[in-house]
Design a protein around this motif. Sequence first.
Motif, PDB file in Angstrom:
ATOM      1  N   VAL A   1      -5.780  -5.058   0.995  1.00 55.56           N
ATOM      2  CA  VAL A   1      -5.277  -6.183   1.775  1.00 55.56           C
ATOM      3  C   VAL A   1      -4.289  -5.704   2.835  1.00 55.56           C
ATOM      4  CG1 VAL A   1      -3.847  -8.264   1.662  1.00 55.56           C
ATOM      5  CG2 VAL A   1      -5.684  -7.910  -0.008  1.00 55.56           C
ATOM      6  N   ARG A   2      -3.432  -4.766   2.486  1.00 57.13           N
ATOM      7  CA  ARG A   2      -2.452  -4.279   3.451  1.00 57.13           C
ATOM      8  C   ARG A   2      -3.145  -3.589   4.637  1.00 57.13           C
ATOM      9  NH1 ARG A   2       2.627  -3.408   4.700  1.00 57.13           N
ATOM     10  NH2 ARG A   2       3.278  -1.448   5.680  1.00 57.13           N
ATOM     11  N   THR A   3      -4.134  -2.769   4.352  1.00 57.92           N
ATOM     12  CA  THR A   3      -4.849  -2.079   5.430  1.00 57.92           C
ATOM     13  C   THR A   3      -5.579  -3.077   6.321  1.00 57.92           C
ATOM     14  OG1 THR A   3      -5.089  -0.063   4.119  1.00 57.92           O
ATOM     15  CG2 THR A   3      -6.642  -0.379   5.923  1.00 57.92           C
ATOM     16  N   LEU A   4      -6.262  -4.041   5.711  1.00 62.68           N
ATOM     17  CA  LEU A   4      -6.940  -5.080   6.487  1.00 62.68           C
ATOM     18  C   LEU A   4      -5.941  -5.825   7.360  1.00 62.68           C
ATOM     19  CD1 LEU A   4      -9.491  -6.789   7.081  1.00 62.68           C
ATOM     20  CD2 LEU A   4      -8.906  -8.164   5.065  1.00 62.68           C
ATOM     21  N   ASP A   5      -4.794  -6.172   6.790  1.00 60.03           N
ATOM     22  CA  ASP A   5      -3.739  -6.876   7.525  1.00 60.03           C
ATOM     23  C   ASP A   5      -3.258  -6.049   8.711  1.00 60.03           C
ATOM     24  OD1 ASP A   5      -1.548  -8.335   8.392  1.00 60.03           O
ATOM     25  OD2 ASP A   5      -0.572  -8.415   6.441  1.00 60.03           O
ATOM     26  N   LEU A   6      -2.980  -4.775   8.482  1.00 55.01           N
ATOM     27  CA  LEU A   6      -2.463  -3.921   9.555  1.00 55.01           C
ATOM     28  C   LEU A   6      -3.462  -3.789  10.707  1.00 55.01           C
ATOM     29  CD1 LEU A   6      -0.749  -1.082   7.472  1.00 55.01           C
ATOM     30  CD2 LEU A   6       0.398  -2.724   8.974  1.00 55.01           C
ATOM     31  N   VAL A   7      -4.737  -3.615  10.376  1.00 58.55           N
ATOM     32  CA  VAL A   7      -5.742  -3.435  11.430  1.00 58.55           C
ATOM     33  C   VAL A   7      -5.948  -4.732  12.210  1.00 58.55           C
ATOM     34  CG1 VAL A   7      -8.158  -2.900  11.914  1.00 58.55           C
ATOM     35  CG2 VAL A   7      -6.899  -1.534  10.237  1.00 58.55           C
ATOM     36  N   VAL A   8      -6.135  -5.846  11.509  1.00 57.99           N
ATOM     37  CA  VAL A   8      -6.378  -7.112  12.194  1.00 57.99           C
ATOM     38  C   VAL A   8      -5.153  -7.533  13.006  1.00 57.99           C
ATOM     39  CG1 VAL A   8      -6.835  -9.574  11.863  1.00 57.99           C
ATOM     40  CG2 VAL A   8      -8.102  -7.884  10.528  1.00 57.99           C
ATOM     41  N   THR A   9      -3.963  -7.430  12.394  1.00 52.76           N
ATOM     42  CA  THR A   9      -2.741  -7.806  13.103  1.00 52.76           C
ATOM     43  C   THR A   9      -2.526  -6.911  14.319  1.00 52.76           C
ATOM     44  OG1 THR A   9      -1.744  -8.630  11.065  1.00 52.76           O
ATOM     45  CG2 THR A   9      -0.248  -8.091  12.874  1.00 52.76           C
ATOM     46  N   GLY A  10      -2.791  -5.613  14.163  1.00 49.51           N
ATOM     47  CA  GLY A  10      -2.637  -4.694  15.285  1.00 49.51           C
ATOM     48  C   GLY A  10      -3.589  -5.001  16.419  1.00 49.51           C
TER      49      GLY A  10
END
Length: 422
Positions: free
Chosen positions: A163-172
Amino acid sequence: MGAGASIDGAVIADLVAQLSEVDARRAARYPGPRPGRQPVHTCYLPADRLTPTSGPDWGAQALAALDEHAPNAAALASVLDLPAELAEPVYDRVRTKLASEPVEDLRVDFEDGYGAPGEQAEDADARRAAQVLAGWCREGTAPASMGLRFKSFDTPELLRRGVRTLDLVVTGLVGELGELPPRFVPTFPKVTGPQQVSALLVVLELLEDRLDLPAGALRFEIQIETTQSIVDDLGRFVVPRLIAAGKGRVSGLHFGTYDYTAACGLGAADQHLAHPACDFARAAMQVGAAGTGVLLSDGSTNRLPVGDAVHEGWRTHFDLVTRALHNGFFQGWDLHPAQLVTRYAAVYAYYLAHAPADAARLRAYVERTAGSVLDEPATAQALATSLRRAVDCGALTAGQAGFDADALDALAGRRAVDQPAR
């Protein structure tokens, strides 16, 4: 009721009322073909190997392999046993594709191909992936579709990291571009049941709300690589339940060769795409996704065309891609740049071999001319879909297909068209 009498209209109306809810539910569940282009492959690239030039680099490496190991059409035809009449057109199209659009679909991998380098390293790679993908979008060099594969939800630790990786990529990405790129697709691996899909939906809805994205903007693919994603502990068929749990967000099902065959208890020598266990899983994917608009992708082969095994690796890959095409899987995974040679060679050989007959049959259907084959609307739809795929990937131009793109789209979607042929 005497001769010539008809069934009472009230009976018909009652039957219509009884079936209306069923019909509406079926129409919602099975909306039909998905509009737009399906890539012929998905290239999986470990996140720590992603660079701003990864796409062109893959094309350059594939061309270098072609120059070294099959420098002309006759050489490639000899390796792959191509018919003489296809040798030149396939070879020319492969070279053109590798120079112009080597990668149709890219997944930045944060799962098996990436490993667990540590929290700080994965955070940094996720942020960098967002920057690279956003840079491609700004430059107009992004693949037709792209995304990431995050870690599974198998354990609390993996769920949190995924979830953290998905969040970082999408948010970025949204932070860099102000919006989500078109055809951005996260891949959800090792799914074991609809409850995990429902959990992912919670995450996607939170991201959309926080980033002011339209509801439903974040769609995703499910990897079918566990036995539980086919049949659950109660003996129920799971594939339709996974799609239903996605509430319209599931864009594709991707087969995972090695996790699935290992889960079936197969030994290393039998863990390959042509094994009957894989055929069973793919058939389940086809039946479960039919009519839903969810696209299907075959898995990968780990027999890479490298070192002294380039020709052997090419033959293996070419045969598996060709086999998949004949079985209705028009997309598959590629793990190495040199596999692009045989990905496109197999795809182009398949479409070039079938296109003349497909176009003739479709024209006969459209013009209602007599012939040796009387095709049904469903077959005409399949013919148009195949020709449209051939145009999308570069095997044919619209003129060579005999129909313009709009006509093929209309016929593939069974929509009325006044003038489908050119």
